[in-house]
Write an enzyme that holds these catalytic residues in place. Structure first.
Site, mmCIF file in Angstrom:
data_model
loop_
_atom_site.group_PDB
_atom_site.id
_atom_site.type_symbol
_atom_site.label_atom_id
_atom_site.label_comp_id
_atom_site.label_asym_id
_atom_site.label_seq_id
_atom_site.Cartn_x
_atom_site.Cartn_y
_atom_site.Cartn_z
ATOM 1 N N PHE A 12 15.852 -3.393 1.228
ATOM 2 C CA PHE A 12 17.225 -3.060 1.300
ATOM 3 C C PHE A 12 17.966 -3.221 2.581
ATOM 4 O O PHE A 12 19.270 -3.003 2.740
ATOM 5 C CB PHE A 12 17.428 -1.431 0.729
ATOM 6 C CG PHE A 12 16.914 -0.864 1.834
ATOM 7 C CD1 PHE A 12 18.053 -0.058 2.690
ATOM 8 C CD2 PHE A 12 15.802 -0.017 1.928
ATOM 9 C CE1 PHE A 12 17.768 0.905 3.655
ATOM 10 C CE2 PHE A 12 15.579 1.072 2.782
ATOM 11 C CZ PHE A 12 16.672 1.308 3.557
ATOM 12 N N LYS A 58 14.115 -12.521 -4.988
ATOM 13 C CA LYS A 58 14.364 -11.216 -5.561
ATOM 14 C C LYS A 58 14.853 -10.033 -4.307
ATOM 15 O O LYS A 58 13.831 -9.763 -3.794
ATOM 16 C CB LYS A 58 12.755 -10.665 -6.075
ATOM 17 C CG LYS A 58 12.923 -9.837 -7.198
ATOM 18 C CD LYS A 58 13.611 -8.434 -7.093
ATOM 19 C CE LYS A 58 12.791 -7.617 -6.160
ATOM 20 N NZ LYS A 58 13.412 -6.254 -5.775
ATOM 21 N N GLU A 112 16.872 -3.933 -5.216
ATOM 22 C CA GLU A 112 17.582 -3.577 -6.292
ATOM 23 C C GLU A 112 18.720 -2.431 -5.589
ATOM 24 O O GLU A 112 19.535 -2.332 -6.411
ATOM 25 C CB GLU A 112 16.473 -2.855 -7.214
ATOM 26 C CG GLU A 112 16.026 -1.588 -7.188
ATOM 27 C CD GLU A 112 14.801 -1.945 -6.085
ATOM 28 O OE1 GLU A 112 14.507 -2.823 -5.526
ATOM 29 O OE2 GLU A 112 13.916 -1.103 -6.135
ATOM 30 N N SER A 131 8.043 -2.228 3.234
ATOM 31 C CA SER A 131 7.391 -1.413 3.510
ATOM 32 C C SER A 131 5.881 -1.662 3.792
ATOM 33 O O SER A 131 5.323 -2.694 2.787
ATOM 34 C CB SER A 131 7.536 0.065 2.998
ATOM 35 O OG SER A 131 7.017 -0.351 1.537
ATOM 36 N N CYS A 152 13.873 -2.221 10.961
ATOM 37 C CA CYS A 152 12.424 -2.211 11.267
ATOM 38 C C CYS A 152 12.230 -2.573 12.491
ATOM 39 O O CYS A 152 11.032 -2.471 13.284
ATOM 40 C CB CYS A 152 11.993 -3.432 10.396
ATOM 41 S SG CYS A 152 12.505 -5.070 11.052
ATOM 42 N N GLU A 191 6.262 6.345 9.183
ATOM 43 C CA GLU A 191 7.649 5.767 9.576
ATOM 44 C C GLU A 191 8.557 6.420 8.778
ATOM 45 O O GLU A 191 8.729 6.570 7.372
ATOM 46 C CB GLU A 191 7.593 4.248 8.648
ATOM 47 C CG GLU A 191 8.818 3.566 9.216
ATOM 48 C CD GLU A 191 8.883 2.066 8.448
ATOM 49 O OE1 GLU A 191 8.276 1.905 7.450
ATOM 50 O OE2 GLU A 191 9.567 1.121 9.042
HETATM 51 P P1 NAD Z 1 10.009 -1.422 -0.111
HETATM 52 O O1 NAD Z 1 8.773 -1.784 0.249
HETATM 53 O O2 NAD Z 1 10.275 -0.352 -0.886
HETATM 54 O O3 NAD Z 1 10.799 -2.734 -0.988
HETATM 55 C C1 NAD Z 1 10.597 -3.853 -0.429
HETATM 56 C C2 NAD Z 1 10.747 -4.840 -1.598
HETATM 57 O O4 NAD Z 1 9.569 -4.519 -2.416
HETATM 58 C C3 NAD Z 1 11.911 -4.585 -2.649
HETATM 59 O O5 NAD Z 1 12.571 -5.889 -2.932
HETATM 60 C C4 NAD Z 1 11.434 -3.642 -3.619
HETATM 61 O O6 NAD Z 1 12.128 -3.822 -4.872
HETATM 62 C C5 NAD Z 1 10.110 -4.343 -3.927
HETATM 63 N N1 NAD Z 1 9.255 -3.346 -4.208
HETATM 64 C C6 NAD Z 1 9.293 -1.687 -4.131
HETATM 65 N N2 NAD Z 1 8.212 -0.993 -4.727
HETATM 66 C C7 NAD Z 1 7.481 -2.079 -5.039
HETATM 67 C C8 NAD Z 1 6.070 -1.934 -6.097
HETATM 68 N N3 NAD Z 1 5.548 -0.873 -6.201
HETATM 69 N N4 NAD Z 1 5.682 -3.073 -6.341
HETATM 70 C C9 NAD Z 1 6.218 -4.382 -6.070
HETATM 71 N N5 NAD Z 1 7.257 -4.506 -5.312
HETATM 72 C C10 NAD Z 1 7.870 -3.370 -4.715
HETATM 73 O O7 NAD Z 1 11.044 -1.610 1.204
HETATM 74 P P2 NAD Z 1 12.500 -1.083 1.502
HETATM 75 O O8 NAD Z 1 12.612 0.366 1.387
HETATM 76 O O9 NAD Z 1 13.285 -1.646 0.495
HETATM 77 O O10 NAD Z 1 12.745 -1.411 3.055
HETATM 78 C C11 NAD Z 1 12.494 -0.650 4.089
HETATM 79 C C12 NAD Z 1 11.238 -1.046 4.773
HETATM 80 O O11 NAD Z 1 11.148 -2.506 5.162
HETATM 81 C C13 NAD Z 1 10.711 -0.359 5.960
HETATM 82 O O12 NAD Z 1 9.307 0.083 5.953
HETATM 83 C C14 NAD Z 1 10.919 -1.355 6.938
HETATM 84 O O13 NAD Z 1 10.230 -1.272 8.116
HETATM 85 C C15 NAD Z 1 10.601 -2.669 6.442
HETATM 86 N N6 NAD Z 1 11.081 -3.727 7.071
HETATM 87 C C16 NAD Z 1 10.224 -4.416 7.867
HETATM 88 C C17 NAD Z 1 10.693 -5.854 8.409
HETATM 89 C C18 NAD Z 1 9.931 -6.509 9.232
HETATM 90 O O14 NAD Z 1 10.246 -7.461 9.671
HETATM 91 N N7 NAD Z 1 8.694 -6.024 9.432
HETATM 92 C C19 NAD Z 1 11.981 -5.974 8.418
HETATM 93 C C20 NAD Z 1 12.956 -5.196 7.703
HETATM 94 C C21 NAD Z 1 12.419 -4.006 6.892
#
Ligand code: NAD
Length: 512
Positions: free
Chosen positions: A165, A189, A192, A242, A297, A397
């Site tokens: 997000f 994808k 959401e 994450s 991040c 985090e």
């Molecule tokens: P998230 O892991 O909750 O979601 C990321 C994606 O995975 C979304 O599209 C979501 O719909 C999907 N998702 C969520 N739960 C899932 C599940 N159980 N099974 C399969 N898919 C699932 O992350 P977020 O809250 O959207 O974003 C924040 C996180 O992203 C933080 O941890 C941040 O550090 C990380 N991030 C990392 C980088 C990097 O370059 N390393 C960059 C941006 C964000």
């Protein structure tokens, strides 16, 4: 495109929030699974849209459209593909503010930050405009007598991108310009929580002349993600999110035979040595800790104060943090809301836990004046001092505007602390000592290092990625590693026999 999201938004018949669509095969497709999620404006708390959650069949339809589009797109000349990339760039330049407004409305980050995100994504589009050069192989004449060898890189086919997000436009743009320019077809994808930026970019691609099916968007949750991870026609998965989900994506998609790059979470340290310019360090700790409400991040979440500078540094950071204006990102504020009510509650819960565990709350963002209407998801800048490595505010985090200060006596202790952390995304050192900075960049086990630079996000022509639990897979995003990820190599060995060639020889070919 005549107006923002005209074709991908449908008014609800009952006067409720409008319904978004998927984008499959070059057209808006209403969701048919019956599952929906709410999209909110985090600054007001209002529900602004309903986003459809794709079933496995709907994901399959997007993959089928991408698979059907692949042969023609792969065989489209590089010149033509690049022209479409350049047109996308021109359109994005002209309309960047529209996209930034969409980002602020769904993510909450302030307008200038949203504009910056679009600009950093645009840099990858510009990098991908150089694809003819990037795809050039190598050639060796007369490698063996009368034998020439050359190498090429070819696209993979249908590639999946799953994004978080916190960067609704930039993170997808880390991947899709390169994937598309290299001749792949893409199914994205997006998160959401922030679905509209992806739809806007899909419509922009159509206007740029991208053939139908080369770029599709399916919304959804785990069902949609699993649909991509397990689909036999998806060749690769690029994930950002994450750490627990990144690990799951990596394990599941590789088990299904796919190439995977899965970027995870972070805990980024800023080491401040006693000889540093403390005003500069305090400015940058505030910028990097509270920019985008800490939902980056590459945000700094832990300041490691070395030796005698701690009290002075904490005072300077606190003074600056107290002066920040938090509120609706459309009102010229410094810091916007968190993305959801749940995120707001999680962050305030961590601050409470830190206090209970013995940290000093120097600046408390749990309450305060927020410049917004409605019931937004705000937490103000929060500064915790005397944090130790066993506290949950340090081990987890937080992903919010909470800056923790840890105190150590020596440079060695600071490096040990950073290296003991399971994440390894970004880090920075603040000092005037070139020798210490040189040691730090050599010794620290982190993928992206800043020297007096708090958020060392690499340029598009370098590659972005962390170490340890911040990245699963071995390929970082964009730059030459991105080109490598979205292509596979082939080596061609050629002999054009001259009339003198003759004879059988079943031995292993030797070079002569
Ligand atoms: P998230 O892991 O909750 O979601 C990321 C994606 O995975 C979304 O599209 C979501 O719909 C999907 N998702 C969520 N739960 C899932 C599940 N159980 N099974 C399969 N898919 C699932 O992350 P977020 O809250 O959207 O974003 C924040 C996180 O992203 C933080 O941890 C941040 O550090 C990380 N991030 C990392 C980088 C990097 O370059 N390393 C960059 C941006 C964000």
């Amino acid at each position: 495109m005549t107006s923002t999201l005209e074709s991908t938004t449908r008014e609800a018949g009952d006067g409720g929030a409008p319904e978004l669509t998927h984008w499959i095969g070059g057209a808006a497709r209403p969701g048919v699974s019956g599952a929906f999620g709410d999209v909110t404006d985090p600054a007001t708390g209002a529900v602004t849209a309903r986003v459809p959650f794709a079933s496995a069949d709907e994901v399959g339809a997007a993959v089928a459209a991408a698979k059907a589009a692949f042969p023609e797109w792969r065989d489209t000349s590089l010149a033509r593909r690049t022209q479409i990339l350049f047109r996308f760039r021109e359109l994005l330049n002209a309309r960047a503010s529209e996209l930034a407004e969409i980002i602020t409305a769904e993510h909450g980050k302030v307008a200038s930050d949203a504009a910056g995100e679009v600009a950093r994504g645009q840099e990858v589009v510009e990098f991908a405009c150089g694809m003819p050069h990037l795809l050039k192989g190598s050639a060796t004449e007369n490698a063996s007598s009368g034998v020439d060898v050359h190498s090429v890189r070819q696209p993979l086919g249908v590639v999946g991108i799953i994004s978080p997000f916190n960067f609704p436009a930039m993170v997808p743009m880390w991947f899709f310009p390169i994937a598309i320019a290299a001749g792949n077809t893409v199914v994205l994808k997006p998160s959401e929580k922030v679905p509209s930026a992806a739809l806007w970019m899909a419509e922009l691609w159509r206007e740029a002349g991208l053939p139908d099916g080369v770029f599709s968007v399916v919304h959804g949750d785990k069902t949609a993600v699993d649909g991509l991870l397990t689909h036999p026609d998806v060749r690769s998965v690029s994930f950002v999110g994450s750490t627990p989900i990144a690990r799951y994506v990596y394990e599941t998609a590789t088990a299904h035979g796919k190439r995977v790059q899965a970027l995870g979470g972070a805990k980024n340290h800023m080491v401040v040595l006693p000889d540093a310019d403390l005003d500069l360090a305090a400015d940058q700790a505030v910028n990097a800790g509270f920019g985008s409400a800490g939902e980056r991040c590459m945000a700094i979440s832990a300041v490691v104060a070395v030796g005698s500078c701690a009290d002075d540094l904490v005072g300077r950071i606190a003074e600056r943090a107290r002066g920040l204006r938090t509120g609706d990102g459309r009102r010229g504020t410094d810091m916007g809301p968190l993305v959801t009510r749940a995120a707001q509650e999680r962050v305030t819960g961590y601050v409470g836990a830190g206090e209970t565990e013995g940290a000093t709350v120097v600046v408390d963002g749990r309450t305060g004046e927020f410049d917004a209407d409605g019931d937004g998801f705000f937490v103000g800048p929060t500064l915790l001092d005397h944090v130790t490595t066993d506290m949950s505010v340090y081990t987890d985090e937080i992903f919010g505007p909470v800056l923790s200060v840890l105190r150590v006596d020596t440079y060695e202790q600071a490096v040990d602390l950073v290296n003991a952390n399971p994440y390894g995304n970004g880090t920075a050192i603040f000092t005037h000592d070139g020798g210490a900075a040189r040691r730090f960049q050599n010794e620290v086990e982190v993928g992206m290092i800043g020297v007096n630079v708090p958020v060392p996000v690499p340029m598009a022509y370098y590659s972005f990625g962390g170490w340890k639990n911040s990245l699963f897979g071995d390929t970082h995003a964009h730059g030459v590693e991105g080109v490598h990820f979205f292509t596979r190599g082939k080596v061609v060995t050629t002999r054009w026999p001259d009339p003198s060639h003759a004879g059988l020889n079943l031995g292993f070919p030797r070079n002569t």
